[in-house]
Design a protein around this motif. Structure first.
Motif, PDB file in Angstrom:
ATOM      1  N   LYS A 268       0.838  -1.186   0.000  1.00 32.92           N
ATOM      2  CA  LYS A 268       0.000   0.000   0.000  1.00 32.92           C
ATOM      3  C   LYS A 268       0.879   1.244   0.000  1.00 32.92           C
ATOM      4  N   SER A 269       0.437   2.255  -0.724  1.00 28.40           N
ATOM      5  CA  SER A 269       1.185   3.506  -0.724  1.00 28.40           C
ATOM      6  C   SER A 269       0.222   4.670  -0.901  1.00 28.40           C
TER       7      SER A 269
ATOM      8  N   ASP B 295      -0.773   4.914  -4.476  1.00 30.50           N
ATOM      9  CA  ASP B 295      -1.845   4.002  -4.869  1.00 30.50           C
ATOM     10  C   ASP B 295      -3.211   4.562  -4.473  1.00 30.50           C
ATOM     11  N   GLY B 296      -3.267   5.187  -3.318  1.00 30.08           N
ATOM     12  CA  GLY B 296      -4.512   5.822  -2.896  1.00 30.08           C
ATOM     13  C   GLY B 296      -4.924   6.944  -3.827  1.00 30.08           C
TER      14      GLY B 296
ATOM     15  N   LEU C  11     -10.543  -3.048  -3.900  1.00 27.75           N
ATOM     16  CA  LEU C  11      -9.461  -2.075  -3.706  1.00 27.75           C
ATOM     17  C   LEU C  11      -9.830  -1.051  -2.640  1.00 27.75           C
TER      18      LEU C  11
ATOM     19  N   TYR D 239      -9.157  -2.624   0.613  1.00 24.08           N
ATOM     20  CA  TYR D 239      -7.719  -2.776   0.810  1.00 24.08           C
ATOM     21  C   TYR D 239      -7.033  -1.438   1.113  1.00 24.08           C
ATOM     22  N   LEU D 240      -7.329  -0.418   0.316  1.00 27.17           N
ATOM     23  CA  LEU D 240      -6.638   0.869   0.457  1.00 27.17           C
ATOM     24  C   LEU D 240      -7.281   1.792   1.486  1.00 27.17           C
ATOM     25  N   ASN D 241      -8.601   1.904   1.455  1.00 25.89           N
ATOM     26  CA  ASN D 241      -9.281   2.903   2.286  1.00 25.89           C
ATOM     27  C   ASN D 241      -9.743   2.369   3.639  1.00 25.89           C
TER      28      ASN D 241
ATOM     29  N   ASP E 262      -8.383  -0.302   4.963  1.00 23.85           N
ATOM     30  CA  ASP E 262      -7.174  -0.902   5.525  1.00 23.85           C
ATOM     31  C   ASP E 262      -7.396  -2.334   6.014  1.00 23.85           C
TER      32      ASP E 262
ATOM     33  N   VAL F 134      -6.293  -7.507  -6.331  1.00 23.42           N
ATOM     34  CA  VAL F 134      -5.692  -6.228  -5.943  1.00 23.42           C
ATOM     35  C   VAL F 134      -4.559  -5.879  -6.894  1.00 23.42           C
TER      36      VAL F 134
ATOM     37  N   LEU G  58      -4.450  -2.610  -9.286  1.00 22.41           N
ATOM     38  CA  LEU G  58      -3.375  -1.623  -9.175  1.00 22.41           C
ATOM     39  C   LEU G  58      -2.603  -1.507 -10.485  1.00 22.41           C
TER      40      LEU G  58
END
Length: 108
Positions: free
Chosen positions: A2-3, A6-7, A25, A28-30, A32, A53, A57
């Motif tokens: 995660k970065s 990426d967000g 996604l 996964y990203l928001n 967490d 994912v 990405l």
């Protein structure tokens, strides 16, 4: 994996993904969530979530390579912050130069 980038990619291009990819996604990203937690939620394997994912990405990175919106946004943000700092320090001529450069970035 995660970065912050990426967000940002997800914020800019997420709507171009399928609904299922968006949902995964987003978790996964928001939200967490871990791959295992997402796997339980979606009733698929952890490896299946990992692959999903990664594909999502990869798509987002592909869009950025073609369109460059995130890079442009980051350059604009950097210029604005630099100009604000210069104005705070009363370096008006340097701030004007930075803002002129920003104007050029926005024309690209």
């Amino acid at each position: 994996m995660k970065s912050l980038r990426d967000g940002l990619l997800f914020d800019f291009y997420g709507n171009l993904l399928t609904e299922k990819m968006q949902g995964t996604l987003d978790m996964y990203l928001n939200e967490d969530l871990s791959l295992a937690e997402i796997a339980m939620e979606e009733e698929i394997s952890r490896q299946g979530v990992h692959d999903k994912v990664k594909r999502a990405l990869d798509q987002l990175h592909s869009y950025e390579e073609k369109l460059g919106l995130v890079d442009r946004f980051l350059k604009q943000t950097e210029s604005i912050n630099k100009a604000i700092n210069l104005l705070d320090n009363e370096n008006y001529s340097e701030a004007r130069e930075v803002l002129s450069g920003l104007s050029e970035i926005m024309k690209e």
